[in-house]
Design an enzyme around this catalytic site. Sequence first.
Site, PDB file in Angstrom:
ATOM      1  N   ARG A   1     -18.571  -0.256  21.461  1.00 34.28           N
ATOM      2  CA  ARG A   1     -19.524   0.787  21.867  1.00 34.28           C
ATOM      3  C   ARG A   1     -20.964   0.277  21.697  1.00 34.28           C
ATOM      4  O   ARG A   1     -21.812   0.455  22.561  1.00 34.28           O
ATOM      5  CB  ARG A   1     -19.284   2.057  21.051  1.00 34.28           C
ATOM      6  CG  ARG A   1     -20.289   3.166  21.217  1.00 34.28           C
ATOM      7  CD  ARG A   1     -20.359   3.754  22.609  1.00 34.28           C
ATOM      8  NE  ARG A   1     -21.574   3.351  23.313  1.00 34.28           N
ATOM      9  CZ  ARG A   1     -21.926   3.807  24.517  1.00 34.28           C
ATOM     10  NH1 ARG A   1     -21.165   4.663  25.167  1.00 34.28           N
ATOM     11  NH2 ARG A   1     -23.036   3.392  25.083  1.00 34.28           N
TER      12      ARG A   1
ATOM     13  N   CYS B   1     -33.627   6.124  21.827  1.00 34.67           N
ATOM     14  CA  CYS B   1     -32.650   7.020  22.457  1.00 34.67           C
ATOM     15  C   CYS B   1     -32.039   7.986  21.443  1.00 34.67           C
ATOM     16  O   CYS B   1     -32.008   9.186  21.671  1.00 34.67           O
ATOM     17  CB  CYS B   1     -31.552   6.208  23.142  1.00 34.67           C
ATOM     18  SG  CYS B   1     -32.133   5.470  24.694  1.00 34.67           S
TER      19      CYS B   1
ATOM     20  N   HIS C   1       0.801  -1.230   0.000  1.00 39.44           N
ATOM     21  CA  HIS C   1       0.000   0.000   0.000  1.00 39.44           C
ATOM     22  C   HIS C   1       0.833   1.278   0.000  1.00 39.44           C
ATOM     23  O   HIS C   1       0.258   2.364  -0.121  1.00 39.44           O
ATOM     24  CB  HIS C   1      -0.944   0.009   1.209  1.00 39.44           C
ATOM     25  CG  HIS C   1      -2.002  -1.055   1.156  1.00 39.44           C
ATOM     26  ND1 HIS C   1      -2.987  -1.070   0.198  1.00 39.44           N
ATOM     27  CD2 HIS C   1      -2.223  -2.154   1.934  1.00 39.44           C
ATOM     28  CE1 HIS C   1      -3.779  -2.121   0.398  1.00 39.44           C
ATOM     29  NE2 HIS C   1      -3.326  -2.796   1.432  1.00 39.44           N
TER      30      HIS C   1
ATOM     31  N   CYS D   1     -32.737   1.308  19.452  1.00 38.49           N
ATOM     32  CA  CYS D   1     -31.762   2.383  19.226  1.00 38.49           C
ATOM     33  C   CYS D   1     -32.486   3.710  18.967  1.00 38.49           C
ATOM     34  O   CYS D   1     -32.122   4.755  19.501  1.00 38.49           O
ATOM     35  CB  CYS D   1     -30.890   2.075  18.010  1.00 38.49           C
ATOM     36  SG  CYS D   1     -30.360   0.357  17.834  1.00 38.49           S
TER      37      CYS D   1
ATOM     38  N   CYS E   1     -24.229  -0.393  24.358  1.00 41.49           N
ATOM     39  CA  CYS E   1     -25.630   0.035  24.257  1.00 41.49           C
ATOM     40  C   CYS E   1     -26.574  -1.150  24.472  1.00 41.49           C
ATOM     41  O   CYS E   1     -27.618  -1.005  25.098  1.00 41.49           O
ATOM     42  CB  CYS E   1     -25.901   0.730  22.922  1.00 41.49           C
ATOM     43  SG  CYS E   1     -25.222   2.420  22.860  1.00 41.49           S
TER      44      CYS E   1
HETATM   45  C1  HEC Z   1     -31.271   3.706  26.614  1.00 40.79           C
HETATM   46  C2  HEC Z   1     -30.758   4.589  25.606  1.00 40.79           C
HETATM   47  C3  HEC Z   1     -29.907   3.983  24.504  1.00 40.79           C
HETATM   48  C4  HEC Z   1     -30.271   3.002  23.614  1.00 40.79           C
HETATM   49  C5  HEC Z   1     -31.578   2.238  23.526  1.00 40.79           C
HETATM   50  C6  HEC Z   1     -29.140   2.860  22.720  1.00 40.79           C
HETATM   51  N1  HEC Z   1     -28.140   3.714  23.043  1.00 40.79           N
HETATM   52 FE1  HEC Z   1     -26.468   4.110  21.976  1.00 40.79          FE
HETATM   53  N2  HEC Z   1     -25.826   5.357  23.418  1.00 40.79           N
HETATM   54  C7  HEC Z   1     -26.511   5.705  24.538  1.00 40.79           C
HETATM   55  C8  HEC Z   1     -25.694   6.553  25.377  1.00 40.79           C
HETATM   56  C9  HEC Z   1     -26.091   7.166  26.727  1.00 40.79           C
HETATM   57  C10 HEC Z   1     -24.464   6.679  24.706  1.00 40.79           C
HETATM   58  C11 HEC Z   1     -23.234   7.467  25.161  1.00 40.79           C
HETATM   59  C12 HEC Z   1     -23.438   8.934  24.916  1.00 40.79           C
HETATM   60  C13 HEC Z   1     -23.635   9.191  23.450  1.00 40.79           C
HETATM   61  O1  HEC Z   1     -22.656   9.301  22.706  1.00 40.79           O
HETATM   62  O2  HEC Z   1     -24.797   9.205  23.007  1.00 40.79           O
HETATM   63  C14 HEC Z   1     -24.598   5.960  23.447  1.00 40.79           C
HETATM   64  C15 HEC Z   1     -23.629   5.933  22.454  1.00 40.79           C
HETATM   65  C16 HEC Z   1     -23.822   5.402  21.196  1.00 40.79           C
HETATM   66  C17 HEC Z   1     -22.944   5.581  20.078  1.00 40.79           C
HETATM   67  C18 HEC Z   1     -21.643   6.378  20.063  1.00 40.79           C
HETATM   68  C19 HEC Z   1     -21.858   7.802  19.610  1.00 40.79           C
HETATM   69  C20 HEC Z   1     -20.606   8.609  19.662  1.00 40.79           C
HETATM   70  O3  HEC Z   1     -20.586   9.728  19.117  1.00 40.79           O
HETATM   71  O4  HEC Z   1     -19.600   8.157  20.196  1.00 40.79           O
HETATM   72  C21 HEC Z   1     -23.468   4.903  19.020  1.00 40.79           C
HETATM   73  C22 HEC Z   1     -22.893   4.789  17.624  1.00 40.79           C
HETATM   74  C23 HEC Z   1     -24.683   4.281  19.497  1.00 40.79           C
HETATM   75  N3  HEC Z   1     -24.885   4.613  20.811  1.00 40.79           N
HETATM   76  C24 HEC Z   1     -25.518   3.471  18.731  1.00 40.79           C
HETATM   77  C25 HEC Z   1     -26.582   2.740  19.262  1.00 40.79           C
HETATM   78  C26 HEC Z   1     -27.270   1.685  18.564  1.00 40.79           C
HETATM   79  C27 HEC Z   1     -26.961   1.190  17.174  1.00 40.79           C
HETATM   80  C28 HEC Z   1     -28.268   1.242  19.411  1.00 40.79           C
HETATM   81  C29 HEC Z   1     -29.244   0.105  19.196  1.00 40.79           C
HETATM   82  C30 HEC Z   1     -28.645  -1.220  19.145  1.00 40.79           C
HETATM   83  C31 HEC Z   1     -28.195   2.043  20.609  1.00 40.79           C
HETATM   84  N4  HEC Z   1     -27.162   2.918  20.499  1.00 40.79           N
HETATM   85  C32 HEC Z   1     -29.108   1.973  21.668  1.00 40.79           C
HETATM   86  C33 HEC Z   1     -27.822   5.368  24.836  1.00 40.79           C
HETATM   87  C34 HEC Z   1     -28.557   4.414  24.148  1.00 40.79           C
HETATM   88  C1  HEC Z   2       0.434  -8.488  -0.459  1.00 40.17           C
HETATM   89  C2  HEC Z   2      -0.195  -7.192  -0.603  1.00 40.17           C
HETATM   90  C3  HEC Z   2      -0.972  -6.609   0.577  1.00 40.17           C
HETATM   91  C4  HEC Z   2      -0.563  -6.494   1.877  1.00 40.17           C
HETATM   92  C5  HEC Z   2       0.720  -6.980   2.523  1.00 40.17           C
HETATM   93  C6  HEC Z   2      -1.616  -5.799   2.567  1.00 40.17           C
HETATM   94  N1  HEC Z   2      -2.633  -5.506   1.713  1.00 40.17           N
HETATM   95 FE1  HEC Z   2      -4.278  -4.389   2.132  1.00 40.17          FE
HETATM   96  N2  HEC Z   2      -4.984  -4.691   0.249  1.00 40.17           N
HETATM   97  C7  HEC Z   2      -4.299  -5.354  -0.761  1.00 40.17           C
HETATM   98  C8  HEC Z   2      -5.126  -5.375  -1.951  1.00 40.17           C
HETATM   99  C9  HEC Z   2      -4.771  -6.019  -3.275  1.00 40.17           C
HETATM  100  C10 HEC Z   2      -6.314  -4.692  -1.621  1.00 40.17           C
HETATM  101  C11 HEC Z   2      -7.539  -4.472  -2.501  1.00 40.17           C
HETATM  102  C12 HEC Z   2      -8.621  -5.422  -2.108  1.00 40.17           C
HETATM  103  C13 HEC Z   2      -8.337  -6.836  -2.535  1.00 40.17           C
HETATM  104  O1  HEC Z   2      -8.347  -7.101  -3.736  1.00 40.17           O
HETATM  105  O2  HEC Z   2      -8.093  -7.693  -1.657  1.00 40.17           O
HETATM  106  C14 HEC Z   2      -6.172  -4.267  -0.241  1.00 40.17           C
HETATM  107  C15 HEC Z   2      -7.119  -3.499   0.422  1.00 40.17           C
HETATM  108  C16 HEC Z   2      -6.928  -2.932   1.681  1.00 40.17           C
HETATM  109  C17 HEC Z   2      -7.821  -2.001   2.304  1.00 40.17           C
HETATM  110  C18 HEC Z   2      -9.082  -1.414   1.700  1.00 40.17           C
HETATM  111  C19 HEC Z   2      -8.743  -0.120   1.009  1.00 40.17           C
HETATM  112  C20 HEC Z   2      -9.926   0.542   0.352  1.00 40.17           C
HETATM  113  O3  HEC Z   2      -9.722   1.612  -0.233  1.00 40.17           O
HETATM  114  O4  HEC Z   2     -11.047   0.011   0.393  1.00 40.17           O
HETATM  115  C21 HEC Z   2      -7.295  -1.704   3.530  1.00 40.17           C
HETATM  116  C22 HEC Z   2      -7.889  -0.766   4.572  1.00 40.17           C
HETATM  117  C23 HEC Z   2      -6.078  -2.463   3.671  1.00 40.17           C
HETATM  118  N3  HEC Z   2      -5.875  -3.191   2.526  1.00 40.17           N
HETATM  119  C24 HEC Z   2      -5.279  -2.426   4.769  1.00 40.17           C
HETATM  120  C25 HEC Z   2      -4.114  -3.206   4.916  1.00 40.17           C
HETATM  121  C26 HEC Z   2      -3.334  -3.266   6.126  1.00 40.17           C
HETATM  122  C27 HEC Z   2      -3.625  -2.468   7.396  1.00 40.17           C
HETATM  123  C28 HEC Z   2      -2.306  -4.128   5.892  1.00 40.17           C
HETATM  124  C29 HEC Z   2      -1.242  -4.595   6.866  1.00 40.17           C
HETATM  125  C30 HEC Z   2      -1.743  -5.202   8.102  1.00 40.17           C
HETATM  126  C31 HEC Z   2      -2.443  -4.608   4.520  1.00 40.17           C
HETATM  127  N4  HEC Z   2      -3.562  -4.032   3.969  1.00 40.17           N
HETATM  128  C32 HEC Z   2      -1.582  -5.474   3.902  1.00 40.17           C
HETATM  129  C33 HEC Z   2      -3.047  -5.896  -0.669  1.00 40.17           C
HETATM  130  C34 HEC Z   2      -2.276  -5.984   0.482  1.00 40.17           C
END
Ligand code: HEC
Ligand code: HEC
Length: 251
Positions: A208, A170, A70, A167, A212
């Site tokens: 995260r 909230c 890369h 989700c 939740c």
């Molecule tokens: C009871 C309320 C509640 C429910 C239901 C809930 N969450 Fe949360 N969630 C929170 C709280 C509180 C936080 C931490 C503060 C924040 O970033 O909103 C959080 C954080 C998150 C975050 C991180 C946001 C950030 O900016 O870091 C994501 C993404 C998220 N929730 C997705 C989900 C999803 C998907 C579901 C359903 C599976 C879900 N939550 C259900 C209360 C809830």
């Molecule tokens: C031998 C070559 C090779 C090595 C080593 C390799 N990759 Fe890749 N990687 C690829 C190829 C080729 C793709 C394109 C997707 C595919 O055809 O598998 C790819 C795709 C990706 C993508 C997606 C990029 C996009 O734009 O969607 C990520 C992220 C990535 N590689 C991360 C890594 C990381 C982190 C490592 C080391 C831990 C790594 N690769 C090691 C060959 C490699």
Amino acid sequence: MRALAALALCACAAAAAAPPRPEPPLPGTHFLGSDLKALQADDFANPGLLWVARGEALWSEGAKPCAACHGEAARSMRGAAARYPRFDAGLGRVVNLEGRIDACRTGRQGLPAFAPESPERLALAAFVARQSRGMPLAVSVDGPARPVFERGRDLYRTRIGQLNLACTHCHDERWGKTLLAEPISQGHPTAWPAYRVEWQTLGSLQRRLRACFFGVRAAMPDYGDGDLLALELYLAWRGEGLALESPGVRR
Ligand code: HEC
Ligand code: HEC
């Protein structure tokens, strides 16, 4: 302008049976206290930058490093994180950013997969996500990604746990209010991987989301579970246009 109109069109189609997106769309950072806001904004103090630095080192480590294929991440990975989760044609499935990195590690480097939430996996994800900082989320939910998107959209509105809340109850209906002294945000995924003070470490978006599930006393899906991936894709669509800010800092 044309591109914007096209985006708006496809958003309307996708929205067919989804709850309306919060207006105005606000990143989670908006709901932080001024102390955490300042911590996130300061590159010398944001603890997440330690993982980014570790990821940068890992990028060039080993017999067949990421850099061998890369090159310079600032160029090759710019914008990549903003497109995930996405359908990966080579793998034949929808993957999130961590899943794509796993695929390169096992398939291209021939190394064993990292465990979920392992420091190395988080470091590489944070490093790659960092290359898209400030760029707008723009995922595709059409074609083969469609069923995964629809699953996420439906899960987002499904009541779960002993509290029997979805989700949407909230993050669409109660954002801006507080829950046990914690402000509820709109639930956008832009900060992740993020450093959470409660964890004293960096964590993935799946961690995260599991918190939740735990919060409403529901069984937590395993890392890598299809439900979590589907929710991630739905959240990315819902947050379309918001700027990526990983590594974020959260309570
Ligand atoms: C009871 C309320 C509640 C429910 C239901 C809930 N969450 Fe949360 N969630 C929170 C709280 C509180 C936080 C931490 C503060 C924040 O970033 O909103 C959080 C954080 C998150 C975050 C991180 C946001 C950030 O900016 O870091 C994501 C993404 C998220 N929730 C997705 C989900 C999803 C998907 C579901 C359903 C599976 C879900 N939550 C259900 C209360 C809830
Ligand atoms: C031998 C070559 C090779 C090595 C080593 C390799 N990759 Fe890749 N990687 C690829 C190829 C080729 C793709 C394109 C997707 C595919 O055809 O598998 C790819 C795709 C990706 C993508 C997606 C990029 C996009 O734009 O969607 C990520 C992220 C990535 N590689 C991360 C890594 C990381 C982190 C490592 C080391 C831990 C790594 N690769 C090691 C060959 C490699």
